[in-house]
Design a protein around this motif. Sequence first.
Motif, short mmCIF file in Angstrom:
data_model
loop_
_atom_site.label_atom_id
_atom_site.label_comp_id
_atom_site.label_asym_id
_atom_site.label_seq_id
_atom_site.Cartn_x
_atom_site.Cartn_y
_atom_site.Cartn_z
N PHE A 141 0.83 -1.21 0.00
CA PHE A 141 0.00 0.00 0.00
C PHE A 141 0.86 1.26 0.00
O PHE A 141 0.42 2.31 -0.48
N TYR A 142 2.09 1.16 0.53
CA TYR A 142 3.02 2.29 0.43
C TYR A 142 3.38 2.54 -1.03
O TYR A 142 3.46 3.69 -1.48
N ALA A 143 3.60 1.43 -1.76
CA ALA A 143 3.97 1.55 -3.18
C ALA A 143 2.81 2.16 -3.98
O ALA A 143 3.03 3.01 -4.86
N ILE A 144 1.58 1.75 -3.66
CA ILE A 144 0.41 2.32 -4.35
C ILE A 144 0.29 3.81 -4.02
O ILE A 144 0.02 4.64 -4.89
N ALA A 145 0.47 4.15 -2.73
CA ALA A 145 0.41 5.55 -2.32
C ALA A 145 1.51 6.36 -3.00
O ALA A 145 1.29 7.51 -3.41
N TYR A 146 2.69 5.77 -3.16
CA TYR A 146 3.80 6.45 -3.83
C TYR A 146 3.43 6.81 -5.26
O TYR A 146 3.69 7.93 -5.72
N ILE A 147 2.82 5.88 -5.96
CA ILE A 147 2.38 6.15 -7.33
C ILE A 147 1.33 7.25 -7.33
O ILE A 147 1.35 8.15 -8.18
N GLY A 148 0.40 7.19 -6.38
CA GLY A 148 -0.65 8.21 -6.31
C GLY A 148 -0.10 9.59 -6.04
O GLY A 148 -0.47 10.57 -6.71
N PHE A 149 0.82 9.71 -5.07
CA PHE A 149 1.41 11.01 -4.76
C PHE A 149 2.22 11.54 -5.95
O PHE A 149 2.18 12.73 -6.26
N THR A 150 2.97 10.65 -6.60
CA THR A 150 3.78 11.06 -7.75
C THR A 150 2.90 11.54 -8.90
O THR A 150 3.17 12.57 -9.53
N PHE A 342 5.03 16.76 -1.62
CA PHE A 342 6.47 16.58 -1.43
C PHE A 342 6.76 15.89 -0.09
O PHE A 342 7.58 14.96 -0.02
N VAL A 343 6.10 16.34 0.96
CA VAL A 343 6.31 15.76 2.30
C VAL A 343 5.90 14.29 2.32
O VAL A 343 6.63 13.43 2.84
N MET A 344 4.73 13.99 1.76
CA MET A 344 4.25 12.61 1.76
C MET A 344 5.12 11.70 0.90
O MET A 344 5.35 10.54 1.26
N LEU A 345 5.60 12.23 -0.22
CA LEU A 345 6.50 11.43 -1.05
C LEU A 345 7.77 11.07 -0.30
O LEU A 345 8.25 9.93 -0.36
N ASP A 346 8.32 12.04 0.41
CA ASP A 346 9.54 11.79 1.18
C ASP A 346 9.28 10.76 2.28
O ASP A 346 10.09 9.85 2.50
N LEU A 347 8.14 10.89 2.96
CA LEU A 347 7.80 9.96 4.04
C LEU A 347 7.60 8.55 3.50
O LEU A 347 8.12 7.57 4.08
N VAL A 348 6.87 8.43 2.40
CA VAL A 348 6.61 7.11 1.82
C VAL A 348 7.90 6.48 1.31
O VAL A 348 8.12 5.27 1.46
#
Length: 364
Positions: A141-150, A342-348
């Motif tokens: 789910f982190y990987a899915i969130a990463y794609i979503g944030f990007t 940007f913050v969420m991408l760095d965290l993920v």
Amino acid sequence: MKRQTKQNWSIRRAPGAVGTFLLARIKALLRFLQLGKKSGALLSMAVATAIYTWFYQWEFALGVTIMVLVHELGHVVAARQKGIPVTAPFFIPFLGALIMLKRNPRDAETEAYVAMGGPLLGTIGAFVSFLIGLVSGHAMFYAIAYIGFTLNLINLLPIHPLDGGRIASTVTRWLWVAGAAGGLFVVIYLRSYLFFFLWLLFVWDLFSKYVMYRGRTADYSVWGKIEVPYEEIPGEDWMLKPFRENVELPYRAYSDMEGKLWVEIEWEEAGAVKPVKMLEQGLIRSVTGLKVERRWRQSPKMVVLRYQIDYEPHENENYYKVPNAVRWKFGLGYGALAIALFVMLDLVQNLMASEGGFFQSLRK
């Protein structure tokens, strides 16, 4: 280059055969369910998910499709709030999805509002995926969130036709200059030919509008054809007379209730009238019949006229006039959303690094 064996060729060909089989079954199912206009959206969504599944596990593929869907639904909700009808989302694998507005926004504020809806709801969707990963401990789910944030961060770039380019028109059009400069770095980072093409079109549009044609309007042209069956052409001796070419044709221009410009072209010699919907509002300069073709070997036999419409796009002088309070509202919202992404991408990224990286997270 190594020669592939028949066995390898068959393995590589298998996905295409399976995909063709599945597409045929999906189309039959959609016809059976009578989903109408939504069938194209569902079919494109299914195809995109199937293609992603060929490269990744199905759970991740479905998650990516949902991230794209949530983003597009943000546009749909925002457009409907402004009373603008839209089409259902159409998915394009590895490019995302798109919706089409059935009526142009009345001003830049409305355009920005509809544009902001996608990244806003898309960011919320990605954050939900992040929370699910945090609570469940499943790194996928982190990987899915990463794609979503990007996805949503890239869409905030102030480049047309991305969402950020439409939002920038309300904040300040100087952001387009920043987008032209920053977009080149994104092209280099992503190494995407498609994004480079979009960036190039955007830069050319800026150059032509504010440098090449600054202070004057540029004329544009569209082309099409009018097809008339032999039996519908008036007169019995028309076969003995040549049709005129490179001549101006009579026309009538009007706008419908949705604000779309139509041009009704009259081809007098063939007794035909064809309505043409233009892509944008503008002043029609001329309609010219270019070339006539007689297609007597096909059935039914046709006479075809190639035409050209020359027009000057209409620029609403008040379109970009936005109150300062609205500029500040969109500017602060735009900046806050970009910072949050940007913050969420760095965290993920840090969380995925603790799991062994992006691809390792897909296996957990």
